[in-house]
Motif scaffolding. Structure first.
Motif, PDB file in Angstrom:
ATOM      1  N   LEU A 113       0.839  -1.196   0.000  1.00 28.53           N
ATOM      2  CA  LEU A 113       0.000   0.000   0.000  1.00 28.53           C
ATOM      3  C   LEU A 113       0.873   1.245   0.000  1.00 28.53           C
ATOM      4  N   LEU A 114       0.279   2.354  -0.449  1.00 24.95           N
ATOM      5  CA  LEU A 114       0.966   3.647  -0.392  1.00 24.95           C
ATOM      6  C   LEU A 114       0.571   4.315   0.924  1.00 24.95           C
ATOM      7  N   ARG A 115       1.562   4.685   1.732  1.00 18.85           N
ATOM      8  CA  ARG A 115       1.270   5.378   2.997  1.00 18.85           C
ATOM      9  C   ARG A 115       1.441   6.876   2.787  1.00 18.85           C
ATOM     10  N   VAL A 116       0.357   7.637   3.006  1.00 17.40           N
ATOM     11  CA  VAL A 116       0.436   9.087   2.798  1.00 17.40           C
ATOM     12  C   VAL A 116       0.389   9.819   4.134  1.00 17.40           C
ATOM     13  N   ASP A 117       1.008  10.989   4.175  1.00 17.35           N
ATOM     14  CA  ASP A 117       1.068  11.827   5.377  1.00 17.35           C
ATOM     15  C   ASP A 117       1.475  11.024   6.622  1.00 17.35           C
ATOM     16  N   ASN A 118       2.348  10.054   6.432  1.00 18.19           N
ATOM     17  CA  ASN A 118       2.890   9.277   7.557  1.00 18.19           C
ATOM     18  C   ASN A 118       1.806   8.580   8.376  1.00 18.19           C
ATOM     19  N   SER A 119       0.615   8.341   7.780  1.00 15.82           N
ATOM     20  CA  SER A 119      -0.473   7.801   8.611  1.00 15.82           C
ATOM     21  C   SER A 119      -1.527   6.975   7.882  1.00 15.82           C
ATOM     22  N   ILE A 120      -1.895   7.333   6.663  1.00 14.55           N
ATOM     23  CA  ILE A 120      -3.035   6.695   5.995  1.00 14.55           C
ATOM     24  C   ILE A 120      -2.541   5.805   4.862  1.00 14.55           C
ATOM     25  N   ASP A 121      -3.039   4.561   4.807  1.00 14.70           N
ATOM     26  CA  ASP A 121      -2.639   3.630   3.749  1.00 14.70           C
ATOM     27  C   ASP A 121      -3.687   3.600   2.634  1.00 14.70           C
ATOM     28  N   ILE A 122      -3.211   3.636   1.385  1.00 15.88           N
ATOM     29  CA  ILE A 122      -4.118   3.632   0.236  1.00 15.88           C
ATOM     30  C   ILE A 122      -3.758   2.476  -0.686  1.00 15.88           C
ATOM     31  N   LYS A 123      -4.814   1.773  -1.126  1.00 13.41           N
ATOM     32  CA  LYS A 123      -4.608   0.634  -2.034  1.00 13.41           C
ATOM     33  C   LYS A 123      -4.303   1.108  -3.443  1.00 13.41           C
ATOM     34  N   THR A 124      -3.472   0.354  -4.151  1.00 20.19           N
ATOM     35  CA  THR A 124      -3.183   0.666  -5.559  1.00 20.19           C
ATOM     36  C   THR A 124      -4.131  -0.165  -6.436  1.00 20.19           C
ATOM     37  N   PRO A 125      -4.333   0.161  -7.723  1.00 19.36           N
ATOM     38  CA  PRO A 125      -3.695   1.243  -8.480  1.00 19.36           C
ATOM     39  C   PRO A 125      -4.217   2.622  -8.055  1.00 19.36           C
ATOM     40  N   ILE A 126      -3.336   3.610  -8.121  1.00 22.14           N
ATOM     41  CA  ILE A 126      -3.697   4.954  -7.679  1.00 22.14           C
ATOM     42  C   ILE A 126      -3.350   5.967  -8.767  1.00 22.14           C
ATOM     43  N   LYS A 127      -4.313   6.834  -9.038  1.00 18.14           N
ATOM     44  CA  LYS A 127      -4.032   8.009  -9.892  1.00 18.14           C
ATOM     45  C   LYS A 127      -3.682   9.125  -8.941  1.00 18.14           C
ATOM     46  N   ILE A 128      -2.538   9.728  -9.145  1.00 15.46           N
ATOM     47  CA  ILE A 128      -2.073  10.762  -8.223  1.00 15.46           C
ATOM     48  C   ILE A 128      -1.879  12.055  -9.000  1.00 15.46           C
ATOM     49  N   LYS A 129      -2.441  13.152  -8.481  1.00 16.17           N
ATOM     50  CA  LYS A 129      -2.184  14.434  -9.173  1.00 16.17           C
ATOM     51  C   LYS A 129      -2.094  15.582  -8.190  1.00 16.17           C
ATOM     52  N   SER A 130      -1.358  16.598  -8.600  1.00 15.00           N
ATOM     53  CA  SER A 130      -1.193  17.774  -7.759  1.00 15.00           C
ATOM     54  C   SER A 130      -2.434  18.660  -7.883  1.00 15.00           C
ATOM     55  N   CYS A 131      -2.896  19.189  -6.766  1.00 12.75           N
ATOM     56  CA  CYS A 131      -4.005  20.154  -6.749  1.00 12.75           C
ATOM     57  C   CYS A 131      -3.405  21.479  -6.279  1.00 12.75           C
ATOM     58  N   PRO A 132      -2.999  22.340  -7.217  1.00 12.57           N
ATOM     59  CA  PRO A 132      -2.250  23.533  -6.836  1.00 12.57           C
ATOM     60  C   PRO A 132      -3.036  24.487  -5.952  1.00 12.57           C
ATOM     61  N   GLN A 133      -2.322  25.068  -4.978  1.00  5.30           N
ATOM     62  CA  GLN A 133      -2.835  26.147  -4.121  1.00  5.30           C
ATOM     63  C   GLN A 133      -4.198  25.799  -3.506  1.00  5.30           C
ATOM     64  N   SER A 134      -4.294  24.633  -2.899  1.00  7.91           N
ATOM     65  CA  SER A 134      -5.587  24.157  -2.398  1.00  7.91           C
ATOM     66  C   SER A 134      -5.743  24.222  -0.886  1.00  7.91           C
ATOM     67  N   LEU A 135      -4.704  24.611  -0.169  1.00  7.68           N
ATOM     68  CA  LEU A 135      -4.814  24.623   1.291  1.00  7.68           C
ATOM     69  C   LEU A 135      -4.161  25.877   1.874  1.00  7.68           C
ATOM     70  N   ASN A 136      -4.940  26.615   2.668  1.00  9.95           N
ATOM     71  CA  ASN A 136      -4.364  27.715   3.444  1.00  9.95           C
ATOM     72  C   ASN A 136      -4.012  27.143   4.806  1.00  9.95           C
ATOM     73  N   VAL A 137      -2.747  27.220   5.161  1.00 12.63           N
ATOM     74  CA  VAL A 137      -2.329  26.588   6.417  1.00 12.63           C
ATOM     75  C   VAL A 137      -1.456  27.550   7.221  1.00 12.63           C
ATOM     76  N   ILE A 138      -1.651  27.540   8.532  1.00  9.61           N
ATOM     77  CA  ILE A 138      -0.850  28.393   9.417  1.00  9.61           C
ATOM     78  C   ILE A 138       0.465  27.664   9.700  1.00  9.61           C
ATOM     79  N   VAL A 139       1.589  28.333   9.386  1.00  9.88           N
ATOM     80  CA  VAL A 139       2.908  27.679   9.502  1.00  9.88           C
ATOM     81  C   VAL A 139       3.795  28.428  10.494  1.00  9.88           C
ATOM     82  N   GLY A 140       4.865  27.754  10.895  1.00  9.15           N
ATOM     83  CA  GLY A 140       5.829  28.367  11.811  1.00  9.15           C
ATOM     84  C   GLY A 140       7.040  28.892  11.058  1.00  9.15           C
ATOM     85  N   LYS A 141       7.877  29.639  11.781  1.00 15.87           N
ATOM     86  CA  LYS A 141       9.083  30.211  11.164  1.00 15.87           C
ATOM     87  C   LYS A 141      10.055  29.123  10.711  1.00 15.87           C
ATOM     88  N   ASN A 142      10.058  27.979  11.420  1.00 20.37           N
ATOM     89  CA  ASN A 142      11.040  26.929  11.126  1.00 20.37           C
ATOM     90  C   ASN A 142      10.580  25.932  10.067  1.00 20.37           C
TER      91      ASN A 142
END
Lengths: 131, 249
Positions: free
Chosen positions: B217-246
């Motif tokens: 399986l493909l493990r995403v975000d260090n936590s969720i397993d997804i069965k293959t076959p998988i179509k994977i694509k980038s979704c540009p600029q889709s999340l506003n997230v509060i980040v730290g300086k580091n």
């Protein structure tokens, strides 16, 4: 991976095909490409190509500049400079504006040099061959 | 209004004191809002979509990497900023890559409200923010239906939007989470001879790819397993997230 004397320097490769990877198909890129593994198909890039000494390529290639160290079966069409290393084996025709060939390299094919001047081959100390 | 989504594992007694400290810090910073404690019966998507409809100003995931991924999926491309307070037994690698410290430190980062607009990755029906990882054994990758990649040695394939760690990555790649591109990074095992050791590294840049593996399986975000076959694509600029300086990007 790179030798100090090589004139084609790749600092920011967009694609790296590592030594234990085989890529098959049509590859169209914009950035620099490094091949250390196996490539089969056709390869086009708007920028430089580096073929490592142990790489095996079976493809027609179009690029700006190239440094070939390994084996290529296919035609090479470059808009700029081609540097061929001492263990390189090229079985195909070559088209470039500037060329250097190290002692020991094997080339089986026609070499065509165009007259367009490209900035990529500046200060080359290597032999230049004209057909 | 700030809406705090507490993962169900935080209902355990051992987290009560820590959560009380976090809530006090949040109040001190003037960031208090509604707390939604998820239990076994409560569903992320229904809860978060309800809160978005009610006018939530920020959704804050309180928990581990799995919590963050579930909240991202439940927000489903909403413009509302996501905040993160990492709590749990293990370090949250997702939070660390965003420069967010643990627990009370994360409250200060929420207060600073430094927002970045990042890409997400869609893997079949699951969104993820950082990396997907799978073994090279039996993995077949096809990029943009143009070329396929076959890996001849054991190792690991990472599909990277935001790197969880930059330790093994080649210096040549871009690995940016806001460029609309994914990097496929293949690391094969160390090969050694008596003179030197070397690690095989390959990098491909693309907007989409397909991945198949009959056994793993493909493990995403260090936590969720997804069965293959998988179509994977980038979704540009889709999340506003509060980040730290580091943050790592």
């Amino acid at each position: 991976m790179f030798n100090k004397d090589e004139k084609i320097k790749i600092k920011d490769a967009e694609t790296i095909i590592g030594p234990s990877v085989k890529v098959k198909g049509e590859f169209n890129g914009q950035g620099d490409i490094i091949i250390e593994g196996i490539f089969e198909g056709t390869l086009k890039t708007a920028n430089a190509l580096y073929v490592g000494d142990k790489a095996k390529v079976k493809a027609d290639i179009e690029a700006k500049d190239a440094r070939v160290g390994g084996e290529i079966i296919g035609n090479l069409k470059l808009r700029g400079y081609l540097e061929i290393g001492p263990v390189a084996k090229i079985f195909g025709d070559i088209e470039a504006t500037s060329l250097s060939v190290a002692q020991g390299a094997i080339i089986n094919g026609d070499i065509k040099m165009s007259h367009e001047k490209q900035p990529a081959a500046k200060n080359g100390k290597a032999d230049e061959t004209n057909e | 209004m700030h809406v705090y989504i507490y993962d169900s594992f935080l209902n355990h007694n051992k987290y009560h004191n820590l959560l009380a400290k976090i809530e006090t810090r949040i109040t001190d910073l003037g960031l208090n809002g509604k707390i939604c404690r998820l239990g076994a019966s409560k569903n992320y998507s229904a809860t978060i979509q309800d809160e978005i409809k009610r006018g939530a100003k920020t959704i804050i995931a309180v928990g581990n990497d799995e919590t963050i991924n579930q909240v991202i999926n439940a927000m489903n491309g909403s413009e509302i900023p996501l905040g993160i307070i990492p709590v749990g037994k293990n370090e949250s690698l997702v939070a660390t890559s965003l420069g967010i410290g643990r627990e009370l430190l994360a409250c200060d980062i929420l207060s600073a409200r430094r927002i970045e607009k990042l890409d997400l990755v869609l893997a079949n029906d699951t969104l993820f923010l950082t990396e997907g990882k799978i073994t090279t054994k039996g993995s077949i990758i096809e990029i943009n239906q143009g070329y396929s990649i076959e890996i001849l040695e054991g190792g690991e394939v990472s599909i990277i939007n935001l790197p969880l760690s930059t330790v093994d990555l080649p210096t040549t790649g871009k690995f940016k989470p806001d460029d609309g591109l994914l990097e496929v990074f293949i690391k094969t095992k160390e090969t050694a001879n008596f003179l030197k050791k070397s690690v095989g590294q390959s990098v491909f840049t693309t907007k989409e790819l397909t991945l198949d593996n009959k056994s793993y399986l493909l493990r995403v975000d260090n936590s969720i397993d997804i069965k293959t076959p998988i179509k994977i694509k980038s979704c540009p600029q889709s999340l506003n997230v509060i980040v730290g300086k580091n943050r790592t990007f």
